[in-house]
Scaffold this motif. Structure first.
Motif, PDB file in Angstrom:
ATOM      1  N   ILE A 171       8.190  -0.793  10.758  1.00  0.00           N
ATOM      2  CA  ILE A 171       8.398  -2.034  10.000  1.00  0.00           C
ATOM      3  C   ILE A 171       7.853  -1.894   8.579  1.00  0.00           C
ATOM      4  CG2 ILE A 171       8.504  -3.463  12.058  1.00  0.00           C
ATOM      5  CD1 ILE A 171       5.660  -4.419  11.480  1.00  0.00           C
ATOM      6  N   THR A 172       6.860  -1.045   8.389  1.00  0.00           N
ATOM      7  CA  THR A 172       6.344  -0.817   7.037  1.00  0.00           C
ATOM      8  C   THR A 172       7.333  -0.028   6.205  1.00  0.00           C
ATOM      9  OG1 THR A 172       4.018  -0.951   7.698  1.00  0.00           O
ATOM     10  CG2 THR A 172       4.515   0.292   5.699  1.00  0.00           C
ATOM     11  N   ILE A 173       7.912   1.044   6.750  1.00  0.00           N
ATOM     12  CA  ILE A 173       8.836   1.835   5.930  1.00  0.00           C
ATOM     13  C   ILE A 173      10.101   1.047   5.613  1.00  0.00           C
ATOM     14  CG2 ILE A 173       7.863   3.981   6.838  1.00  0.00           C
ATOM     15  CD1 ILE A 173      10.539   4.474   8.280  1.00  0.00           C
TER      16      ILE A 173
ATOM     17  N   VAL B  72      10.805  11.672   1.185  1.00  0.00           N
ATOM     18  CA  VAL B  72      11.285  11.377   2.529  1.00  0.00           C
ATOM     19  C   VAL B  72      10.191  10.536   3.190  1.00  0.00           C
ATOM     20  CG1 VAL B  72      11.981  12.330   4.756  1.00  0.00           C
ATOM     21  CG2 VAL B  72      12.606  13.515   2.631  1.00  0.00           C
ATOM     22  N   LEU B  73      10.507   9.295   3.521  1.00  0.00           N
ATOM     23  CA  LEU B  73       9.524   8.360   4.069  1.00  0.00           C
ATOM     24  C   LEU B  73       9.703   8.290   5.580  1.00  0.00           C
ATOM     25  CD1 LEU B  73       7.299   6.268   3.582  1.00  0.00           C
ATOM     26  CD2 LEU B  73       9.100   4.571   3.165  1.00  0.00           C
ATOM     27  N   VAL B  74       8.632   8.636   6.311  1.00  0.00           N
ATOM     28  CA  VAL B  74       8.682   8.778   7.765  1.00  0.00           C
ATOM     29  C   VAL B  74       7.754   7.755   8.403  1.00  0.00           C
ATOM     30  CG1 VAL B  74       8.414  10.374   9.707  1.00  0.00           C
ATOM     31  CG2 VAL B  74       9.052  11.254   7.430  1.00  0.00           C
ATOM     32  N   GLY B  75       8.246   7.019   9.394  1.00  0.00           N
ATOM     33  CA  GLY B  75       7.421   6.067  10.119  1.00  0.00           C
ATOM     34  C   GLY B  75       7.514   6.300  11.603  1.00  0.00           C
ATOM     35  N   GLN B  76       6.383   6.168  12.273  1.00  0.00           N
ATOM     36  CA  GLN B  76       6.327   6.337  13.722  1.00  0.00           C
ATOM     37  C   GLN B  76       5.909   5.023  14.360  1.00  0.00           C
ATOM     38  OE1 GLN B  76       2.981   6.864  15.461  1.00  0.00           O
ATOM     39  NE2 GLN B  76       3.943   7.016  17.469  1.00  0.00           N
ATOM     40  N   SER B  77       6.586   4.614  15.431  1.00  0.00           N
ATOM     41  CA  SER B  77       6.214   3.440  16.219  1.00  0.00           C
ATOM     42  C   SER B  77       6.142   2.190  15.335  1.00  0.00           C
ATOM     43  CB  SER B  77       4.902   3.714  16.949  1.00  0.00           C
ATOM     44  OG  SER B  77       4.649   2.754  17.933  1.00  0.00           O
ATOM     45  N   LEU B  78       4.998   1.500  15.307  1.00  0.00           N
ATOM     46  CA  LEU B  78       4.873   0.277  14.512  1.00  0.00           C
ATOM     47  C   LEU B  78       5.013   0.550  13.023  1.00  0.00           C
ATOM     48  CD1 LEU B  78       4.328  -2.798  14.819  1.00  0.00           C
ATOM     49  CD2 LEU B  78       1.902  -2.290  14.486  1.00  0.00           C
ATOM     50  N   GLY B  79       4.805   1.794  12.604  1.00  0.00           N
ATOM     51  CA  GLY B  79       4.993   2.146  11.199  1.00  0.00           C
ATOM     52  C   GLY B  79       6.407   1.927  10.712  1.00  0.00           C
TER      53      GLY B  79
ATOM     54  N   VAL C 213      11.525  -0.367  -3.001  1.00  0.00           N
ATOM     55  CA  VAL C 213      11.831   0.724  -3.949  1.00  0.00           C
ATOM     56  C   VAL C 213      12.912   1.647  -3.391  1.00  0.00           C
ATOM     57  CG1 VAL C 213       9.645   0.731  -5.221  1.00  0.00           C
ATOM     58  CG2 VAL C 213       9.808   1.980  -3.059  1.00  0.00           C
ATOM     59  N   PRO C 214      14.093   1.136  -3.076  1.00  0.00           N
ATOM     60  CA  PRO C 214      15.122   2.005  -2.479  1.00  0.00           C
ATOM     61  C   PRO C 214      15.488   3.173  -3.387  1.00  0.00           C
ATOM     62  CG  PRO C 214      16.077  -0.075  -3.235  1.00  0.00           C
ATOM     63  CD  PRO C 214      14.592  -0.233  -3.304  1.00  0.00           C
TER      64      PRO C 214
ATOM     65  N   HIS D 278       0.828  -1.210   0.000  1.00  0.00           N
ATOM     66  CA  HIS D 278       0.000   0.000   0.000  1.00  0.00           C
ATOM     67  C   HIS D 278       0.865   1.264   0.000  1.00  0.00           C
ATOM     68  CE1 HIS D 278      -3.651   2.302   0.850  1.00  0.00           C
ATOM     69  NE2 HIS D 278      -2.992   2.938   1.805  1.00  0.00           N
ATOM     70  N   VAL D 279       1.859   1.314   0.867  1.00  0.00           N
ATOM     71  CA  VAL D 279       2.709   2.507   0.948  1.00  0.00           C
ATOM     72  C   VAL D 279       3.638   2.588  -0.259  1.00  0.00           C
ATOM     73  CG1 VAL D 279       4.404   3.742   2.343  1.00  0.00           C
ATOM     74  CG2 VAL D 279       2.530   2.534   3.456  1.00  0.00           C
ATOM     75  N   THR D 280       4.109   1.448  -0.735  1.00  0.00           N
ATOM     76  CA  THR D 280       4.951   1.451  -1.931  1.00  0.00           C
ATOM     77  C   THR D 280       4.208   2.040  -3.117  1.00  0.00           C
ATOM     78  OG1 THR D 280       6.219  -0.477  -1.185  1.00  0.00           O
ATOM     79  CG2 THR D 280       6.255   0.003  -3.538  1.00  0.00           C
ATOM     80  N   ALA D 281       2.922   1.706  -3.250  1.00  0.00           N
ATOM     81  CA  ALA D 281       2.126   2.273  -4.340  1.00  0.00           C
ATOM     82  C   ALA D 281       2.044   3.789  -4.221  1.00  0.00           C
ATOM     83  CB  ALA D 281       0.727   1.657  -4.334  1.00  0.00           C
ATOM     84  N   ALA D 282       1.884   4.292  -3.000  1.00  0.00           N
ATOM     85  CA  ALA D 282       1.849   5.741  -2.797  1.00  0.00           C
ATOM     86  C   ALA D 282       3.180   6.374  -3.174  1.00  0.00           C
ATOM     87  CB  ALA D 282       1.494   6.050  -1.346  1.00  0.00           C
ATOM     88  N   VAL D 283       4.278   5.755  -2.760  1.00  0.00           N
ATOM     89  CA  VAL D 283       5.606   6.293  -3.081  1.00  0.00           C
ATOM     90  C   VAL D 283       5.823   6.316  -4.592  1.00  0.00           C
ATOM     91  CG1 VAL D 283       8.078   5.846  -2.898  1.00  0.00           C
ATOM     92  CG2 VAL D 283       6.633   5.700  -0.859  1.00  0.00           C
TER      93      VAL D 283
END
Length: 310
Positions: A131-133, A122-129, A140-141, A107-112
């Motif tokens: 592992i998704t980032i 710039v991909l930002v993740g908080q807490s459990l997020g 897609v590095p 889902h997030v890869t599609a947005a990126v």
């Protein structure tokens, strides 16, 4: 989200490929970037409202993502409403049982992918997020300018979030003391009754998430929390490919007063990640904040994010 924040977001929203995107063509210093913000457990895109508005007002593009099963797709059974039917609430099967880490990453890869043509991401993740980032960086590095973990889970030596909580540094987390509702094996979710009025529950929640905030602000935050989080996420191997994720510049924002992801656990994750990719170590920043208190300091967070490489 306050009424003021909602008005600010609505004023700044433009549509890019069906995604809600905030911001304008020019940022401070002419360095326009796209910030993709990923929420943590039991949250949704709304937690980022103040930070997103601040970044947008500085001219950046901002996309706060609702992970699958969150936001408009969140699960709020009738038994969770007032008056609550706690027995029914405990037994209700959760649609989040079908939400996997792979689904979140997709889902997030599609947005990126859809946002990358408009500028560095710039991909930002908080807490459990976190592992998704990590998973998105594996996928897609080449589309990412950098990763930012804000007291977020980064699994390298420890394969899962569950394993990190079992370490000596993770065991003191106050999240582990919050009562859960129902049996995750039956519901498929880690379920919390954020609408509880029990004083002991509220005291623990405040200590865990917002010890540096007011009781009024805590109640506002809990009102925005979603009761379910997919149980499988905490038990899924979230370790990255060091050749892909390991090539993306990354920052870890340490929240020094965090009792949900304790500071020693944050530091352990930094050490273990740096050992995996010693040629690309975490850039480290620190904020004197609780687990969610940083969200109420949008100017500080925006200053930090603007300092990321583009």
């Amino acid at each position: 989200m306050s009424a003021v924040d909602r008005r600010t977001l609505l004023r700044g929203t433009a549509t890019v490929g069906g995604l809600g995107l905030l911001g304008g063509p020019l940022a401070r210093g002419g360095r326009t970037r796209t910030f993709v913000l990923v929420h943590g457990s039991n949250g949704n895109a709304g937690v980022w409202s103040a930070v997103a508005a601040e970044l947008a007002q500085r001219g950046h593009r901002v996309c706060a993502v609702n992970l699958p099963g969150h936001g408009p797709d969140g699960f709020f059974p009738a038994s969770y409403q007032a008056p609550q039917d706690l027995a029914a609430f405990a037994a209700a099967p959760s649609p989040l049982a079908r939400v996997t880490l792979a689904a979140n990453v997709k889902h997030v890869t599609a947005a990126v992918r859809r946002l990358a043509p408009y500028g560095p991401v710039v991909l930002v993740g908080q807490s459990l997020g976190g592992i998704t980032i990590t998973g998105v960086a594996d996928a897609v590095p080449h589309l990412l300018a950098c990763l930012v973990y804000i007291s977020a889970f980064c699994c390298t030596a420890q394969p899962t979030v569950y394993d990190l909580y079992r370490t000596p540094e993770g065991a003191p987390s106050l999240v582990l003391t919050l009562p859960k509702v129902g049996d995750p094996a039956q519901t498929g979710a880690l379920r919390t009754n954020w609408r509880s009025a029990d004083p002991a529950f509220l005291a623990t929640a405040k200590a865990a998430f917002l010890a540096d905030g007011t009781d009024e602000r805590l109640r506002a935050l809990l009102a925005e929390c979603e009761p379910d989080e997919a149980a499988i996420l905490s038990f899924t191997d979230a370790r990255p490919d060091p050749a892909r994720w390991g090539g993306v510049p990354r920052t870890f924002v340490r929240l020094t007063a965090d009792r949900a992801v304790p500071l020693p656990l944050q530091d352990r994750m930094i050490r273990e990640a740096d050992a995996l990719t010693p040629r690309n170590r975490f850039r480290i920043a620190s904020l004197p904040s609780s687990h969610l208190g940083f969200l109420d300091r949008p100017e500080t967070v925006a200053n930090l994010l603007e300092s990321e490489p583009a």
